[in-house]
Design a protein around this motif. Structure first.
Motif, short mmCIF file in Angstrom:
data_model
loop_
_atom_site.label_atom_id
_atom_site.label_comp_id
_atom_site.label_asym_id
_atom_site.label_seq_id
_atom_site.Cartn_x
_atom_site.Cartn_y
_atom_site.Cartn_z
N ARG A 56 41.64 -9.50 65.69
CA ARG A 56 40.66 -10.63 65.04
C ARG A 56 39.82 -9.75 64.41
N ASP A 57 39.29 -8.86 64.98
CA ASP A 57 37.96 -8.17 64.33
C ASP A 57 38.28 -7.57 63.03
N HIS A 58 39.75 -7.06 63.05
CA HIS A 58 40.00 -6.12 61.74
C HIS A 58 40.94 -7.23 60.97
N GLY A 59 41.14 -8.48 61.13
CA GLY A 59 41.87 -9.20 60.39
C GLY A 59 43.49 -8.66 60.26
N VAL A 60 43.82 -8.13 61.37
CA VAL A 60 45.31 -7.53 61.49
C VAL A 60 46.48 -8.76 61.57
N LYS A 61 47.23 -8.71 60.35
CA LYS A 61 48.41 -10.02 60.47
C LYS A 61 49.63 -9.05 60.80
#
Lengths: 440, 568
Positions: free
Chosen positions: B433-438
């Protein structure tokens, strides 16, 4: 369309054109100088006959920024036009915004192809050491790197900017051959609604038919920021998405109607994404440092939503130790994700001495806990993922393709330049031309 | 083990280097044809190289097949085991040192040789051979085989990974786990060997430690384990590995595609953790440290994996800009399982399933990775699953046996999974979440059932907002017992109500099949990841057919699984 007249403005002599938007409202366009209209496709004398068709081999490039849109918000039901355009072109699902994930620096990266340590534009808001205060980077002189908007003139081509936000209009100044001065402006948000922006874009196409045009649609972002009710945020956001989607559709329909679609490459992306925080999930850098007298006195905070930029204003002798203490205090605080030296993020001296990111679901609020009541937030890594597609009717566009390439906002300039045959600026690009989006 | 890849190396046998192509091909074909005559046709790339996936004979120097693994853009690991004398059976410690030559070619007829060399092996490593070949071209299909005095191995097909950063249109992986020899035949491997795969992901429980009668197909031992005791010593582990490697379907699959493996618990002992295992009695069965060291040594010797004892098994492989694959080791560093689902231990931030170093490595890789799809080879499920409150006594007892745990309504259902290490799972979820990992997809085995799940950012709010940070696709067992086996009922009968109840209590679980045995195929493109689940008709039948039971995909950027047309 009411014609062209000259005006000596603060930006220098410019030519104004008052056109009538599709909705009947007036649209005021300007050109950098009288000669600029002549350089544009229809030129002043033939403005009303502009854009009647595509000349053989000519490619028109529109960069359309759906400000603050998340990639997962583009869906067949929520944004049918954008979803269809995505299917009809090349989509980059790995696309991301770059630090600091704010509007001004990422628009600048799009148009320069260079990172902030070269452009001088690292964030929306910075501490200006010369002035001794925090301010928005909205002055033409803040941008110290050549942009596509003026560089295309080397090829005898024209450019246009249709920017819904006042500060974007400010920083890009008169770099574009043709410009729209955003109006009417919504108080507080400082942006023109998308309906008016697309009115202006359509008028710009009809009046000037530029080779390259940068357009910013601000409604989606502003709905993310401004809705304070919380409970209705999702519904309001969805309504904004659908509304903006319709405006994009209106623009595309116009290009089709005018016979320009087949020569158009349309790059649609966001400058940053959006993250939402709960009311109590706030971090105040000012308060974190308040317990340290020296830091409280000499550290200035430039708040950028999900990123705080800290500048040391004290004596040089104490700088290193003070920054180390500040970094330690910040990193230990709940809601702070990480702390960086600006150089780590390729931010120049304008970014100050430390950059702190907040965690997902949190936001910075400085100097007071109530200073930033906006739940929608960006600037931190959670807001990096963006939609990024290359579409349009041009046969150059690769249809129905998805690319794993890690597209970034900084890739727009080299991609557009490659299409137009424009060389790299001095020192080259920091971005990469996303040729996977094109045939051949 | 000394290896040489240089044909001009003085140790490279001249006779081998000069062996005529005709002679070698004829030998290889004959070796394969002998078995093919009575078996199922093997995968034959482009209709050539009939020996490519053929099982090896029970005599001669190559009785355990050939394999490859851990493909890199410039090379792949080759594996075989030689039996220089009849006495040199696995685990015996007998038999002389021998020189084995190997050859890699661009064609199944071995006319376009890409690399060759020799290697020495002996009883010290149970006569296994591992050759890390380099200097190959990326994204390229190769064939390989071995030769030693007295014979030529069957040929194997392998494939290198795409070049770093290269655009990749499509990847296809087989996904398997939990192959209990005593519970049936490895038909799943045979069916997978017919696919044209970039690699096979084996997510653990490649073999089982039990003695005959301790764990089989319901109440029937389809094929007894050898040695006929629980494996606890180096000789036991070696011999058991040797037995599994004689399975013709396993040999076919190893010869058809490179494997990318990790271990779960049964490669050492059930419910293993850093200092012990549920199925280990300290003292009576020696020390756990020694037993695990032996298990890991045998694993290093017998598996086509870039791992040697003392090294870390967790590692990351890269497939151009399309995908990376992080293979986890969730047994070596984990703290002991919580005593129960009600224990406060499951939330203890000091307990770990990965260990700190592996967690740091995993998280850094998820953020720093430039590839689009972040695939994670994950031996046990990460999706939170809670028990429903509507199950009857028999169903609860069945789940109890399947999971090896006590079922209590509304609590995590299996503390051997990430459910028992909540703090570690939260670290992963928070990081994504924190790093916007998709586009992170956990590929999982262990639990003898097929699942397709969203990984909720918060299970409590998921029903309202469907916010998901990743997805998990779980393959079922090749043969190991699952719920209908434990309940003693026909497939797709009593389990259906259990599945429905679990899905109702866990809305992020989109697909669940507690009954089928088989395998999965994973297709990866920039637009999405799709898993197809295949079910065996009858795991106890050596010639079992297979059919597709379900397909789910994850569209790029969505972090959500969706059916591609309903469960078949």
């Amino acid at each position: 369309m009411s014609g062209v007249h000259g005006k000596d403005s603060g930006l220098g002599r410019r030519t104004l054109l008052r056109a009538v938007g599709a909705s009947g409202a007036g649209v005021l366009l300007s050109a950098a100088a009288p000669a600029a209209w002549a350089a544009g496709a229809p030129r002043p004398a033939s403005v009303t006959a502009a854009a009647t068709g595509s000349e053989a081999g000519r490619t028109r490039v529109h960069v359309l920024v759906v400000d603050g849109c998340r990639p997962d918000e583009i869906t067949a039901s929520g944004t049918p036009t954008l979803a269809a355009l995505r299917e009809a072109g090349t989509w980059f699902p790995q696309a991301r915004s770059l630090p600091v994930m704010e509007t001004i620096p990422n628009h600048v990266m799009m148009m320069t192809g260079a990172r902030p340590d070269r452009t001088g534009v690292p964030a929306n808001s910075v501490y200006d050491r010369a002035l001794g205060r925090v301010r928005t980077l909205d002055r033409p002189g803040d941008l110290r790197f050549p942009t596509l908007l003026e560089r295309v003139r080397e090829l005898g081509l024209t450019s246009a900017s249709v920017l819904s936000k006042e500060y974007l209009y400010g920083i890009f100044g008169d770099r574009a051959t043709f410009r729209w001065e955003p109006e009417p402006i919504v108080p507080i948000s400082g942006h023109a609604p998308d309906h008016y922006t697309v009115d202006a874009l359509i008028a710009m196409v009809d009046a000037a038919d530029p080779d390259v045009c940068l357009t910013n649609l601000g409604d989606i972002d502003r709905m993310g920021h401004s809705d304070l009710t919380g409970t209705t945020l999702r519904a309001a956001r969805q309504a904004a998405l659908l509304s903006t989607d319709r405006q994009v559709g209106r623009f595309v329909d116009h290009l089709r109607d005018r016979g320009l679609w087949e020569s158009t490459v349309l790059i649609i992306l966001a400058d940053h994404s959006m993250d939402w925080s709960l009311v109590w999930k706030t971090v105040s850098g000012t308060r974190i440092l308040a317990g340290d007298t020296e830091l409280a006195e000499h550290m200035v905070v430039a708040q950028n939503g999900g990123a705080d930029l800290f500048s040391w204003t004290g004596p040089d002798a104490g700088r290193s130790a003070a920054l180390a203490r500040a970094a330690a205090l910040l990193e230990a605080h709940p809601g702070v994700l990480s702390v960086h030296a600006p150089a780590q993020l390729r931010l120049g001296p304008e970014a100050g001495d430390l950059v702190a990111y907040c965690a997902a679901g949190w936001r910075f609020t400085d100097p007071y806990v109530v200073s930033n009541p906006i739940p929608g937030n960006h600037g931190h890594p959670a807001s990096e993922p963006i939609p990024f597609m290359v579409t349009g009717g041009s046969p150059l566009v690769r249809k129905g393709h998805t690319s794993s390439e890690p597209a970034r906002t900084v890739d727009v300039a080299p991609t557009v330049a490659g299409l137009l045959g424009l060389g790299a600026p001095d020192g080259g690009y920091d971005g990469t031309a996303r040729t996977a989006a094109f045939t051949g | 083990m000394h290896t040489s890849q240089n044909p001009h190396d003085p140790e490279y046998p001249e006779t081998l280097a000069q062996t005529s192509r005709r002679a070698v091909v004829r030998t290889g074909v004959l070796a394969g044809a002998a078995v093919l005559a009575g078996g199922v046709p093997a995968f034959t790339p482009a209709g050539q190289g009939a020996a490519a996936a053929a099982p090896t004979p029970a005599s001669g120097p190559f009785r355990h097949g050939v394999a490859s693994g851990d493909p890199h853009p410039d090379g792949v690991l080759l594996w075989t085991r030689v039996t220089p004398t009849d006495e040199a059976v696995p685990g015996s410690g007998a038999g002389p040192d021998v020189t084995v030559s190997w050859i890699v070619a661009l064609d199944p007829d071995f006319t376009r040789v890409a690399a060759r060399g020799t290697v020495r092996t002996g009883a010290g490593r149970d006569h296994t051979v591992k050759v890390p070949v380099s200097g190959l071209a990326p994204a390229t299909e190769y064939w390989f085989r071995f030769r030693t005095h007295g014979g030529v191995s069957p040929a194997g097909r392998t494939r290198t990974a795409p070049a770093a950063g290269a655009a990749v249109d499509h990847l296809r992986f087989g996904v398997v786990s939990c192959a209990n020899w005593q519970a049936g035949h490895f038909s799943a491997y045979r069916h997978l060997s017919r696919e044209r795969l970039d690699a096979v992901l084996h997510l653990g429980d490649y073999l089982y430690e039990y003695a005959p009668g301790e764990y089989q197909a319901r109440d029937a031992v389809v094929r007894p384990h050898e040695p006929a005791r629980e494996m606890t010593t180096l000789a036991d582990y070696r011999a058991r590995h040797g037995q599994y490697k004689t399975d013709p379907d396993l040999q076919r699959l190893h010869a058809a595609a490179p494997f990318i493996v990790t271990w779960d618990d049964h490669e050492s002992a059930n419910d293993a953790y850093d200092d012990g295992a549920e199925n280990h009695t300290e003292g009576a069965e020696g020390s756990w440290r020694q037993r695990r060291a032996w298990a890991q040594q045998a694993y290093a010797e017998w598996m086509p994996v870039r791992y040697e004892p003392g090294e870390t098994l967790y590692r990351r492989l890269h497939f151009g800009s399309l995908a990376s694959l992080s293979m986890l080791d969730l047994r070596t560093y984990r703290d002991q399982q919580a005593s129960s689902q009600l224990s406060d231990e499951i939330d203890d931030p000091d307990r770990s399933i990965t260990g700190q170093a592996q967690m740091d490595w995993l998280l850094a890789g998820l953020v720093g990775e430039s590839a689009q799809w972040k695939l994670v080879g994950n031996p046990v499920m990460i999706t939170p699953v809670r028990f429903p409150s509507t199950l009857n006594t028999a169903e609860l007892q069945g789940l109890h046996e399947l999971l090896g745990t006590t079922t209590i309504d509304g609590v995590p259902y299996n503390v051997d999974q990430w459910d028992g290490y909540v703090a570690d799972r939260n670290r992963v979820i928070r990081h994504l979440r924190d790093h916007g990992v998709k586009d992170t997809v956990f590929l999982t085995g262990d639990i003898h059932s097929g699942w397709a799940c969203d990984l909720p950012a918060d299970p409590l709010t998921y029903p309202l907002n469907r916010e998901s940070v990743a997805t998990e696709l779980v393959c079922t067992s090749v043969t190991s017992d699952n719920l209908d086996d434990i309940l003693g009922v026909p497939p797709r009968t009593a389990s259906l109500s259990v599945e429905a109840a679990i899905r109702a209590s866990n809305p992020h679980v989109r697909y669940l099949d507690f009954d089928s045995h088989g395998y999965s195929v994973l297709d990866v493109t920039a637009a999405g990841v799709r898993m197809d689940w295949y079910r065996l008709d009858e795991r106890t039948s050596p010639g079992s057919g297979a059919s597709r039971t379900a397909s789910y995909d994850v569209a790029a950027g969505t972090q959500r699984v969706r059916s591609t047309g309903g469960v078949l």
